[in-house]
Design a protein around this motif. Structure first.
Motif, PDB file in Angstrom:
ATOM      1  N   VAL B  12       0.877  -1.185   0.000  1.00 18.52           N
ATOM      2  CA  VAL B  12       0.000   0.000   0.000  1.00 18.52           C
ATOM      3  C   VAL B  12       0.907   1.225   0.000  1.00 18.52           C
ATOM      4  N   ARG B  18      -5.155   0.870  -1.137  1.00 23.08           N
ATOM      5  CA  ARG B  18      -5.398  -0.219  -2.081  1.00 23.08           C
ATOM      6  C   ARG B  18      -6.770  -0.800  -1.764  1.00 23.08           C
ATOM      7  N   LEU B  19      -7.273  -1.520  -2.731  1.00 27.71           N
ATOM      8  CA  LEU B  19      -8.614  -2.087  -2.577  1.00 27.71           C
ATOM      9  C   LEU B  19      -8.578  -3.553  -2.188  1.00 27.71           C
ATOM     10  N   VAL B  20      -9.594  -3.951  -1.440  1.00 28.83           N
ATOM     11  CA  VAL B  20      -9.806  -5.365  -1.194  1.00 28.83           C
ATOM     12  C   VAL B  20     -11.250  -5.655  -1.567  1.00 28.83           C
ATOM     13  N   ARG B  21     -11.432  -6.647  -2.427  1.00 24.22           N
ATOM     14  CA  ARG B  21     -12.819  -7.016  -2.765  1.00 24.22           C
ATOM     15  C   ARG B  21     -13.344  -7.921  -1.666  1.00 24.22           C
ATOM     16  N   ILE B  29      -8.027  -0.144   1.939  1.00 22.92           N
ATOM     17  CA  ILE B  29      -7.031  -0.208   3.005  1.00 22.92           C
ATOM     18  C   ILE B  29      -6.173   1.042   2.868  1.00 22.92           C
TER      19      ILE B  29
END
Ligand code: SRM
Ligand SMILES: Cc1cc2nc3c(=O)[nH]c(=O)nc-3n(C[C@H](O)[C@H](O)[C@H](O)COP(=O)(O)OP(=O)(O)OC[C@H]3O[C@@H](n4cnc5c(N)ncnc54)[C@H](O)[C@@H]3O)c2cc1C
Ligand code: SF4
Ligand code: FES
Lengths: 811, 110
Positions: B12, B18-21, B29
């Motif tokens: 990050v 950043r993305l978390v699905r 995040i």
């Protein structure tokens, strides 16, 4: 023993007279007050709001039974005075005689009724007293009732607006070619008409009434041109005539009205007059202000004191909510008279000042009347205005300044006027926030969001602050960058250079930032300043950039992105077009030709960006930077290559400029245009830099704009060769990079530093070349294709989610 | 709680996201400092702006679309804006980012 005073008429003037008299010496006179109306004194002016229903009659009574009782005034209301015998000193009322020692005429005026056929039908009224008002309100009570108001002066329009408020269909007939022709000039009359029409009032100009028709009661009005207007009531408001018959019959000297001297004495001993029924030095009266002066004078005269009545200037206001109108003084055309006119048709604002021999003698204002009283003061005082002539029309708050003052306009804005279009914040919200303690721009932003978005309304918000807080608010000469610091952009730029601050951390620490690492306002600015000043020492921080510049694509409202490759100078090739077409198909993009001579691929998913960039790179294309504060496009025309008028290779020059300047970061975006001749097909004269090719070389213009503001370029220099054109353009861009504050387009920056200064710096050959050299150093770092870098697998990974927990769940 | 390892803190960007699905939608995040992370909904309550694309400053993030600012501790919108984003338990262990799996699973959302 007290002397006997008789007053004929309980009007606005005599009411005021009695107040003064009783206040000064309650025992001086035994007073008898006759009034033809079956009631005592009331505020006649306020019949308009009574007619509209905004006030009740009780609210406008100025003297009630108690008052007359306490002051021992003998009231003979509803009793008309029939004659006066000045020899015997008696007044003959309908119910008998009363003797006087002193007699005051306060008979006012009566409405003039056009003696056309039908004028005496029931349903034809004037607008003068409570009876008229009641007749109109009763007519308005019938559903679908129609009114015709004859006369488009002050009174007629107030009646029309009030009847409209009562729900009637109203037509105003006016004989002249514009409304209120005695107070307004044609332009203001036009705006007024438009406003009235907006409220649903029909206005017919140059309309001459021929006949009022009806069988036992008014049914319609017939105009000279044959038009017939059906109606339930006709209100005649065509003027007033001083009520002087009684005085004339009694042998008191009259002209058009009862002649009085400056002590309000008639030519007959012990007989006085006050109000609209008097004539003083040939003048008649129709507004209350001078009548109040007269009443004051007469009270003194009756008490044997010295006082002199003097004429003064008058101003007019129309009491129709929403029609802001002000007129004062004299504004007829005349030799030696000059006009200053201000017009803003979109906002419905019009102002006209009439000047004679360095004095303001007349003022008409429509739409924005906030400064009316100030102008009126200048007229009354005969102030010499030669010093402030240039800014006079902008009103008091602008004296001493150089350009238009918007404060008065802001002051005149209604609370519901929208100030911040982005956030839908209206003036009332801001005023409420100010009342709640938000007394500076930052606080207004924080509490209402006004000016927190596109910021174009910042000036307006400050004006609202200034108007609301008055002297408590000092228009900030310098705004700090944001809440994180007290420093201005200019301070920060200067200190970064002076103290050789080469990192964000250094700026936060050395310049005493109040926050840990700035905010979304200051960080992008500081990031730019650092990279512009220290291209070799500072590394650009993507996390201090807005999403578009960080992702090198424009984010769309649905979270997808647009991708726009460069098309140098607007030129492309079949191969490029094929590659673009294939990429569009592969990634499901929508294809649009932009306003900047290139092609936009819209609707690309973030995850696909590195891949589509890779594909376009393969075909030889680089990022078009359609998202940066940097060089956008260089628009060109076909120029001497193709065009029969082309004088130089405008396309070629455009491409050279684009190849030189692309990739550089600038305070705001920079757009160029190069046209092959003054026909200017590339629209170069509204660009940040615009070059027009001519036979003798190149005309370089700068500081144009065609976005939120539209502005023509100003000529920087004319040069004979292409190389010089490139050198001057580059030096200009570098000077802009080194000095402008973040988010100022070149035209805003030039407006601040002055084109003369820019010319002076750039005309110095050594300095110009040094600027170009510094630009080249910066380009050695920054002229790289961001797409190529981010299409690399390692960087591309960052465009994917960090983890996908939905897969885990599926497992 | 069930802590799920979703990656390393260096994945990050500093002052980035950043993305978390997840089953409850995209979770962002955020990394605010050398060793500080937050997890919150990626979706701005205003007009669904992707908050992971916003500028991260202090312990706050500014939405990239219209500049709403959210406190990452509480999820509350700051200043005049009214709105809240969901926040999720997250912690660091030896550089690894651990997200609470129950908080972002469909069951907990229901
Ligand atoms: C794509 C394009 C419209 C089109 O379909 O033609 C466009 C699209 C956008 N323009 Fe523009 N502008 C486009 C030509 C223009 C032009 C015309 C021109 O360049 O000849 C202007 C007026 C000239 C000027 O810049 O002064 C223009 C004046 C603006 C402005 C107002 C700038 C100003 O200083 O007043 C903005 C807002 C800003 O930049 O802050 C803006 C901002 C935008 C943004 C980036 C809004 C945003 O931040 O999301 C739009 C991105 C749309 C998207 O989702 O991709 N766009 N925009 C044009 C791209 C041209 C190109 O090839 O690069
Ligand atoms: C609807 C309306 C709106 C107006 N708006 C404004 C405004 O906004 N600003 C402004 O400056 N002016 C305004 N005016 C004008 C203002 O009202 C007059 O200038 C003012 O009332 C004149 O005062 P006065 O005392 O001279 O006469 P009046 O107020 O007319 O009083 C005269 C009284 O004498 C009585 N009378 C007459 N003859 C006899 C007699 N023989 N025996 C006994 N009694 C008699 C009458 O019945 C009347 O009651 C308005 C007028 C009207 C009708
Ligand atoms: S004018 Fe420009 S900014 Fe406005 S909607 Fe069109 S593309 Fe977007
Ligand atoms: S979508 Fe986030 S501020 Fe508008």
């Amino acid at each position: 023993m007290a002397k006997k005073l008789i007053v004929i008429g309980a009007g606005m003037a005599s009411g005021r007279l009695l107040e003064h008299l009783l206040e000064a010496d309650p025992g001086a006179y035994d007073i008898t007050l006759f009034n033809a109306e079956p009631r005592g004194n009331y505020n006649r002016i306020m019949l308009s709001p009574v007619l509209s229903g905004e006030k009740s009659f009780a609210e406008i009574v100025t003297h009630d039974d108690d008052w007359y009782g306490t002051n021992r005034v003998t009231c003979r209301f509803g009793e008309r005075v029939m004659s006066v015998d000045t020899a015997r000193k008696v007044v003959v009322g309908e119910k008998g005689e009363v003797a006087y020692d002193k007699l005051v005429f306060g008979t006012g005026s009566s409405a003039f009724i056009i003696p056309c056929p039908g004028h005496d039908l029931p349903g034809v009224v004037a607008f003068r007293d409570l009876e008229d008002t009641t007749a109109m309100t009763e007519a308005a009570a019938r559903p679908g009732a129609k009114a015709v108001v004859i006369g488009g002066g002050l009174l007629g329009l107030e009646a029309a607006a009030a009847l409209r408020l009562r729900g009637m269909e109203v037509t105003v007939l006016h004989i002249a070619s514009h409304l209120m022709e005695r107070q307004l000039d044609p332009a203001a009359g036009y705006l007024l008409k438009k406003d009235l029409e907006k409220r649903g009032i029909t206005v017919m100009l140059e309309a001459s009434t021929q006949e009022i028709k009806g069988d036992g009661r008014v049914e319609s009005v017939l105009l000279a041109d044959g038009t017939e207007l059906p109606c339930d009531i006709v209100c005649m408001a065509v003027g007033i005539r001083p009520a002087v018959k009684l005085a004339q019959d009694s042998g008191i000297a009259c002209g058009r009205a009862i002649k009085v001297d400056a002590q309000m004495r008639t030519e007959t001993p012990d007989v006085f007059a006050v109000g609209e029924c008097v004539e003083f030095e040939g003048a008649l009266f129709g507004l209350v202000a001078p009548l109040y002066d007269q009443a004051k004078v007469l009270a003194k005269t009756l008490l044997g004191q010295e006082e002199t009545f003097a004429m003064r200037e008058l101003s007019t206001k129309l009491k129709v909510t929403g029609c802001d109108l002000f007129s004062a003084g004299d504004f007829a055309d005349g030799p030696g008279r000059e006009d200053i006119v201000y017009r803003d048709p979109a906002r419905g604002i019009y102002k006209r000042l009439v000047i004679e021999a360095d004095r303001l003698i007349g003022a008409v204002m429509y739409g924005d009347t906030a400064d009316g009283n100030w102008f009126f003061g200048l007229i009354k005082d005969g102030t010499d205005i030669s010093e402030m002539r240039e800014t006079l029309i902008f009103g008091p708050s602008y004296q001493g300044g150089a350009s238009a003052d918007p404060l008065s306009a802001v002051a005149a804005l209604p609370p519901e006027a929208e100030i911040c279009g982005c956030n839908g914040v209206c003036k009332g919200d801001i005023v409420a926030a100010i009342a709640g303690g938000a007394t500076d721009l930052g606080a207004i932003k924080a509490t209402t969001k006004a000016s927190a978005s596109c910021g174009t309304c910042t000036g307006l918000v400050e004006q609202v602050l200034s108007v609301t807080l008055g002297d408590d608010f000092v228009l900030p000469t310098a705004q700090p960058v944001c809440g994180c610091t007290e420093l201005t952009h200019e301070d920060v730029r200067r200190l970064i250079k002076a103290q050789a601050l080469k990192s964000q951390e250094a700026v936060w620490q050395e310049l005493g930032w109040k926050t840990r690492n700035g905010c979304h306002v200051c960080r992008p600015a500081v990031n730019f300043y650092l990279l512009a000043d220290w291209p070799l020492d500072y590394t650009d921080d993507p996390q201090s950039r807005f999403v578009n510049e960080r992702n090198h694509a424009n984010i769309q409202k649905d979270g997808t992105y647009s991708v726009m490759p460069r098309m140098w100078g607007g030129m492309t090739t079949p191969q490029e077009l094929i590659a673009i077409a294939q990429a569009a198909e592969k990634y499901g993009a929508t294809v649009k030709v932009t306003g900047g001579q290139r092609i936009d691929l819209l609707g690309v998913r973030k995850e696909d960006l590195p891949a589509i960039w890779h594909d376009l790179n393969e075909a030889g294309m680089v990022s078009g930077h359609a998202y940066t504060k940097g060089l956008r496009t260089v628009k060109t025309c076909v120029g001497s290559d193709w065009c029969r008028f082309g004088t130089q290779d405008s396309t070629g020059l455009g491409i050279k400029l684009e190849k030189k300047l692309w990739g550089s970061w600038t305070p705001h975006k920079v757009k160029l245009g190069v046209s092959g001749c003054p026909r200017n097909c590339a629209e170069a004269t509204c660009k940040d830099v615009g070059i027009i090719c001519v036979d003798s070389g190149y005309q370089i213009g700068v500081a144009g704009a065609a976005g939120m503001d539209v502005k023509e370029t100003e000529r920087l220099v004319d040069v004979p060769t292409e190389n010089e054109a490139i050198e001057w353009t580059t030096a200009f861009v570098q000077l802009y990079r080194e000095h402008a504050r973040y988010l100022d387009r070149p035209y805003k920056w030039v407006a601040k530093v002055g084109l003369d200064w820019v010319k002076e710096v750039l005309s110095d050959d050594a300095e110009r070349r040094a600027l170009v050299a510094r630009f080249d150093v910066s380009q050695s770092v920054y002229q790289t294709d961001p797409w190529a870098e981010r299409a690399e697998p390692e960087a591309a990974r960052r465009f994917q989610p960090l983890a996908d927990l939905t897969l885990r769940a599926a497992e | 709680m069930s802590w799920i390892d979703i990656g390393h803190i260096d994945d990050v960007p500093l002052r980035g996201a950043r993305l978390v699905r997840t089953e409850v939608g995209c979770v962002a995040i955020f990394r605010t400092d050398a060793a500080e992370v937050f997890a919150a909904s990626n979706t701005c309550p205003h007009k669904r702006g992707p908050l992971s694309e916003g500028i991260v400053h202090g312990q706050k993030v500014t939405c990239p679309l219209h500049n709403w600012v959210f406190d990452l501790n509480t999820g509350e919108a700051q200043g005049a804006d009214e709105g809240r984003i969901d926040t999720y338990p997250v912690r660091l262990e030896g550089g690894r980012i651990l997200l609470d799996g129950t908080a972002v699973s469909r069951r907990s959302a229901a």
